[in-house]
Design an enzyme around this catalytic site. Structure first.
Site, PDB file in Angstrom:
ATOM      1  N   GLU B  60       5.813   2.269  -8.011  1.00 26.34           N
ATOM      2  CA  GLU B  60       6.056   3.566  -7.097  1.00 26.34           C
ATOM      3  C   GLU B  60       7.301   4.343  -7.521  1.00 26.34           C
ATOM      4  O   GLU B  60       7.198   5.490  -7.366  1.00 26.34           O
ATOM      5  CB  GLU B  60       5.989   3.193  -5.606  1.00 26.34           C
ATOM      6  CG  GLU B  60       4.939   2.895  -4.779  1.00 26.34           C
ATOM      7  CD  GLU B  60       4.352   1.183  -5.294  1.00 26.34           C
ATOM      8  OE1 GLU B  60       4.953   0.818  -5.991  1.00 26.34           O
ATOM      9  OE2 GLU B  60       3.099   1.113  -5.277  1.00 26.34           O
ATOM     10  N   ALA B  84       0.751   4.280   2.379  1.00 24.33           N
ATOM     11  CA  ALA B  84       1.997   4.868   2.957  1.00 24.33           C
ATOM     12  C   ALA B  84       3.161   3.819   2.954  1.00 24.33           C
ATOM     13  O   ALA B  84       4.197   4.177   2.701  1.00 24.33           O
ATOM     14  CB  ALA B  84       1.804   5.526   4.246  1.00 24.33           C
ATOM     15  N   HIS B 127       0.031  -2.163   6.178  1.00 25.68           N
ATOM     16  CA  HIS B 127      -1.053  -1.184   5.660  1.00 25.68           C
ATOM     17  C   HIS B 127      -1.280  -0.351   6.958  1.00 25.68           C
ATOM     18  O   HIS B 127      -2.285   0.399   6.985  1.00 25.68           O
ATOM     19  CB  HIS B 127      -2.331  -1.803   5.415  1.00 25.68           C
ATOM     20  CG  HIS B 127      -1.996  -2.603   3.966  1.00 25.68           C
ATOM     21  ND1 HIS B 127      -1.681  -3.935   4.081  1.00 25.68           N
ATOM     22  CD2 HIS B 127      -2.465  -2.320   2.855  1.00 25.68           C
ATOM     23  CE1 HIS B 127      -1.738  -4.560   2.793  1.00 25.68           C
ATOM     24  NE2 HIS B 127      -2.252  -3.564   1.908  1.00 25.68           N
TER      25      HIS B 127
END
Lengths: 365, 321, 427
Positions: B60, B84, B127
């Site tokens: 990321e 996210a 999640h």
């Protein structure tokens, strides 16, 4: 395909055929010295100003490491892009940032590159193709990789380059950047500025295996260079650049050098063994290049005087400049939609090799 | 106008921009060959090629950092964080590199970061998060959160065209559950609030999935006339719309799906308390998830996320005040 | 009457926010005044009950005159002076200022009259219900509603917004509905007389004249005095602003700060233009305090000052000018913001006018007028001495100057210096 012997130590004993000076004219060699002299003179002046209370916050310099930034930047073309770190002021000098602007920047004046928004060497003049660093290291390795990624996607013959220190290689972003660059075979040059210490942490407490030896594990060459030999730095970078723009992928160059001052002006570096400092003083990059250039018949003293005078004038100009207007502190957080796009622009590329190239060989946009 | 799902609307918007502007580049894990974990980019690699629909390493920080580099030399990268929740792995690059570059150096960073956020389907703690407040708090980032299909398309287009870093919250529970009429072609949704339903007895201020919860909770509440204000944009926050709604309704409920403390709604509550004090006919009430990780098992999750019933009851109480 | 600035000698009361008998908190606004320089609110010096108003609205008094008396030994919750046998309004613990009396405003006559002596409170209510929310108090205030009269439908009988709105609607007539919607009440004293039928060919009856506003009078006096004192002359010069136009687009600002920057440069070169002449005393200033004329629409104009303008970059000037203009239009300038200018620039050019004869702001010796930038064909000469016609954005700068302090030649040289700086401007 490009170059040979890139895995071999390049230094004063390299055979003449590969000698760095083969690609440097006398003007280049003098230019390299001049840029290092400027870096040193500006930093010395700034240190004085810091002690006089004119430089707020903290002050960092690259004393004794001038060759690492000057030598490498000399090999960069105008269209190449750089992420410059805090001991690499020489990069800004070579790319064309004026001493007065640099001193204004240190003093937090309106005329500084960031107009007081960021301090000391945390700047990058986008008009010279340089991106300003963040303090979290080595975040900029990923930014450099990203620029290289764009060049590759667009099929451009350009490369990106960044510096980072021995300490920063312990963080995850080092791995992510090395891995990404290796997987995508990006035209990026990573210069590991191994100056033996990260603040007070010596390298033996920083890594078990020298990062330069790990480059192969990421799929590209790692080269060790005498970081205090500006011409060797130039040559290693030139070779790495050739590899990059010919599609040969990244290079990790370890520039072995020594941090001769503390981490910052506030650090007396008591933790560094005095013998080590003395040993490296003998290898001072500015002294070495001065000796070389003197042998070519150049009046180094005159050059030093010229640089000194220019820095004095720059200091005077910078000191006369105003501080930024406090009312502007909350301005310019977002770029307006309808304003002109601002991108990095080309910097100065003084190496004679660029002007000697046939138009077809020149790096394209 | 075509009826389509929220998910398809996002795809449409991305496709639109990819076709119109070849500087646009999609970067994320599994977005190319696989078409994306949620199939948002299904078919894209066939149309645009692997260079522009890039399957990145699992990194990321790398995705965001390289996107910054690409942006400052003229590309327009759109990064996807697969969930996210994983954005925290790239937090430093977003906050310190992307967010602060323009203020410090005058160099704008035109990147968009898509965050499939939110819970309600037993996703568990990693999640189901709604991390928008982290980014609202960090200067230099814009944050948007559409709730309808039409806005989802218009806002992804606007986000890509905005020269600043934009965090785009796409609520994954809305992907297939929300459908709506979406205009053809290119259009932008402004970064301002929208009145989802007019009213004047009380206003529910919210965004994202909670807009739908609020509409359902207040559709038929003892005959009261209840406004629902969909913020859509968190940074910039549409202060004018908020203050105007409070002026009209005088009773305010603020709903966050995110954890209560320092959620976006806390900022709205502070704004109302300071600037709309003389318009208030009751305390400023917040409904949010309690400060716990979102649990996995359905009865636990349902007890944590604000439900239609909880919102309805809060409105009822405030109406009576 | 407070002194709003060193040179202010008097002021006029414009509005009383509190009436005799009202409770007032320390620092709460008690009245509004108007002076030569600035209109402002006056905060109360103490908490107490206003027992006497000594200066009425519209009356001008010298600085230092007592305007009103406040009894500081009074307690909130005591009977209002207008209440005779009524029980005291329960304070419910909170010393909320009793804003029950109607505010004095010209339109007040149109609104429902303040509640007459209320009957004993309608039934016992719990202490909590006697607390009114901010919006309920505001609406009650605006309409002079006595909340004791209003039935509450909220919890424990609390008066809700809709309750007071319903009350206003029921008792307040046509204006109430508009207020509920947030619209200002219509003035019921309409001049329209149905059936009056103006005759088409009757004698002309001129409308009734009214005195000019205080600010307008003040501006007028200043202008007249200036023209009577100074030997005012005006010189013009034409300037090509192509470079400034280019720079201002790059910097994202208007042309004014760039022209101002060039003007400051010329003032540093010709300091005699940056001076004051007061009677026989001539003071040449080193610092440039730049006055920028800001229009307040029909109300008039005000000239806030950018102090130390010589130290500012064009962007800095631009910001400072924008901030002062905004505050000027919002009537938020302090007396110090409008004092001490050493040179003034006026820039009414946005409407297209070409030239003007500005009036010098006393005691300065000059003022620069910047009119519209208009693209015109001009003759340009190249390096070889060849002439050609080019289209250039041109502006005419007008300098009004005091012949008692300087001569035309100096004025012209100054203007030439401004012109040179503008035409060679580089960002």
């Amino acid at each position: 395909m490009a170059t040979s012997s890139t895995d071999v130590q390049i230094g004063p004993n390299t055979p003449a055929r590969e000698h760095p000076a083969a690609h440097l004219t006398t003007d280049d060699r003098v230019g390299l010295l001049r840029a290092m002299l400027f870096m040193r003179a500006i930093e010395e002046r700034a240190m004085n100003l810091y002690r006089q209370g004119k430089v707020p916050g903290s002050f960092y310099d690259g004393f004794g490491q001038e060759a690492v930034s000057v030598g490498a930047t000399w090999a960069m073309a105008a269209a190449d892009r750089l992420c410059v770190l805090h001991r690499d002021l020489g990069a800004h000098v070579v790319r064309g940032v004026q001493p007065a602007a640099i001193l204004s920047q240190y003093m937090g004046r309106e005329a500084g590159i960031t107009s007081g928004r960021d301090g000391n060497v945390h700047f990058g003049d986008h008009r010279t193709g340089c991106v300003g660093m963040v303090s979290m290291l080595p975040d900029m390795m990923l930014v450099a990789a990203g620029m290289a990624m764009a060049f590759k996607l667009r099929g451009e013959q350009r490369c990106a380059l960044t510096w980072f220190g021995d300490g920063s290689t312990s963080r995850g972003d080092f791995h992510e950047a090395m891995n990404w660059a290796g997987v995508q075979q990006l035209p990026v040059i990573f210069i590991l500025e191994n100056n033996q210490f990260a603040y007070s942490t010596p390298i033996k407490q920083q890594f078990a295996v020298n990062p330069v030896e790990r480059a192969a594990a990421y799929g590209f060459p790692g080269v060790s260079v005498d970081g205090n030999d500006v011409e060797a730095m130039f040559e290693a970078t030139r070779v790495a650049r050739e590899r990059a723009i010919c599609g040969g992928g990244p290079t990790l160059i370890e520039a072995a050098t020594m941090r001769m001052h503390g981490h910052g002006a506030h650090d007396d570096m008591k933790y560094v063994p005095k013998a080590l400092v003395e040993e490296w003083r003998e290898k001072d990059p500015v002294d070495r290049q001065s000796a070389r250039v003197k042998e070519l018949g150049v009046d180094v003293d005159a050059l030093r005087k010229e640089v000194r005078a220019a820095v004095d004038a720059a200091a005077k100009k910078a000191l006369a400049g105003p501080m930024p207007d406090p009312a502007t502190a909350t301005d310019r957080l977002f770029h307006p939609r309808d304003a002109e796009e601002i991108l990095l622009q080309d910097g100065t590329a003084p190496w004679s090799g660029f002007s000697l190239m046939r138009p077809a060989d020149r790096p394209s946009r | 106008m075509t009826e389509m799902t929220y998910l398809r609307a996002i795809s449409d918007g991305l496709r639109n921009e990819m076709r119109d502007d070849d500087r646009v580049l999609l970067m994320g894990e599994d977005i190319g060959v696989y078409g994306g974990a949620f199939k948002v980019t299904d078919g894209f690699i066939e149309e645009f090629g692997a260079d522009r629909v890039m399957d990145t390493p699992l990194a990321e920080s790398g995705i965001v950092g390289t996107a910054v580099g690409a942006a400052v030399v003229g590309l327009r990268p759109v990064c996807e964080m697969q969930f996210a929740d994983f954005v925290s792995c790239g937090f430093d690059q977003i906050i310190n590199v992307a967010g602060k570059m323009y203020y410090r150096q005058g160099l704008p960073v035109n990147i968009t970061i898509r965050l499939p956020s939110g819970g309600g389907f037993s996703g568990g703690p990693f999640h189901s998060q709604n991390p928008e407040a982290w980014f609202m708090h960090s200067p230099g980032l814009k944050v948007v959160a559409p709730s309808t299909a039409e806005d989802a398309k218009g806002m992804i287009i606007a986000s890509i065209r905005d020269p600043n870093p934009v965090i785009y919250m796409e609520h994954k529970n809305l992907y297939r559950h929300v459908k709506g009429e979406v205009p053809e072609g290119s259009y932008e949704t402004p970064f301002r609030a929208r009145v989802a339903r007019e009213g004047n007895d009380l206003v529910v201020i919210t965004y994202g999935a909670m807009v739908h919860t609020a509409l359902e909770a207040t559709a038929d509440l003892d005959g009261a006339s209840i406004m629902v204000l969909d913020l859509r944009s968190l940074v910039p926050l549409d202060e004018e719309a908020i203050l105007s709604a409070v002026h009209d309704c005088s009773k305010v409920i603020i709903v966050d799906e995110a954890n209560q403390t320092c959620a976006a709604g806390a900022q709205v509550a502070a704004l109302v308390a300071e600037r709309a004090f003389e318009d208030l006919d009751g305390p400023v009430v917040r409904v949010a998830s309690p400060d716990v990780p979102i649990p996995f098992s359905p009865p636990l999750e349902a007890a944590v996320l604000p439900s239609v019933e909880r919102v309805r009851e809060a409105c009822r109480q405030l109406l009576e005040y | 009457m407070p002194q709003m600035g060193v040179s202010v000698a008097e002021g006029t009361v414009v509005q009383w926010r509190k009436q005799r008998g009202d409770w007032v908190q320390a620092d709460e606004t008690i009245c509004e005044i108007s002076t030569d320089k600035i209109d402002t609110e006056v905060p109360s010096p103490a908490s107490g009950r206003l027992v006497e108003v000594l200066v009425q609205v519209g009356v001008t008094v010298e600085v230092g005159t007592t305007l009103a008396r406040i009894a500081t030994d009074a307690r909130p919750g005591q009977p209002h002076s207008s209440e005779d046998e009524r029980p005291p309004a329960p304070a419910a613990g909170a010393p909320a200022p009793a804003r029950g009396a109607a505010a004095v405003a010209p339109a007040a006559a149109a609104r429902p009259a303040p509640a007459p002596a209320p009957a004993p409170a309608p039934g016992p209510r719990s202490p909590a219900s006697r607390r009114y929310s901010p919006v309920v108090q505001r609406i009650a205030d605006e309409h002079g509603v006595d909340l004791d009269e209003v039935e509450g439908s909220g919890r424990d009988g609390r008066v809700q917004k809709k309750d007071v709105l319903a009350w206003v609607q029921a008792h307040g007539g046509a204006g109430a509905a508009a207020v509920a919607a947030g619209e200002p009440t219509l003035h019921t004293e309409s001049p329209y007389r149905p059936g009056a039928g103006a005759s088409l060919s009757g004698p002309y009856a001129p409308p009734e004249g009214r005195p000019l506003s205080r600010m307008r009078q003040s501006i007028g006096e200043h202008m007249k005095r200036s023209l009577e004192t100074a030997a005012t002359c005006t010189t013009w010069i034409e300037v090509d602003v192509s470079r400034v136009e280019l720079a201002r687009r790059q910097l994202g600002i208007t042309a004014l700060p760039l022209i101002a920057r060039c003007t400051i440069g010329a003032l540093v070169e010709y300091p005699l233009l940056n001076a004051w002449l007061e009677g026989e005393t001539h003071t040449v200033h080193e610092q440039v305090n730049l006055g920028i004329a800001v229009s307040l629409g029909e109300d008039g104009l005000i000239v806030p000052v950018v102090r130390g303008a010589q130290d500012l970059s064009p962007e800095g000037l631009g910001r400072r000018i924008r901030d002062l203009a905004r505050r000027g239009r919002a009537r938020q300038l302090s007396p110090d913001d409008v004092r001490g200018a050493t040179f003034t620039i006026t820039n009414p050019g946005q409407f297209g006018s070409m030239m003007a004869t500005p009036v010098i702001a006393q005691p300065q010796v000059a003022i620069l007028d910047v009119e519209a930038i208009i693209k015109r064909p001009v003759v340009v000469t190249d390096a070889f001495g060849e002439d050609a016609i080019a289209i250039r954005p041109m502006v005419i700068l007008g300098l009004s100057w005091d012949h008692r302090a300087i001569d035309g030649a100096l004025a012209a040289r100054f203007l030439a210096s401004v012109k040179k700086r503008v035409e060679s401007y580089e960002a």
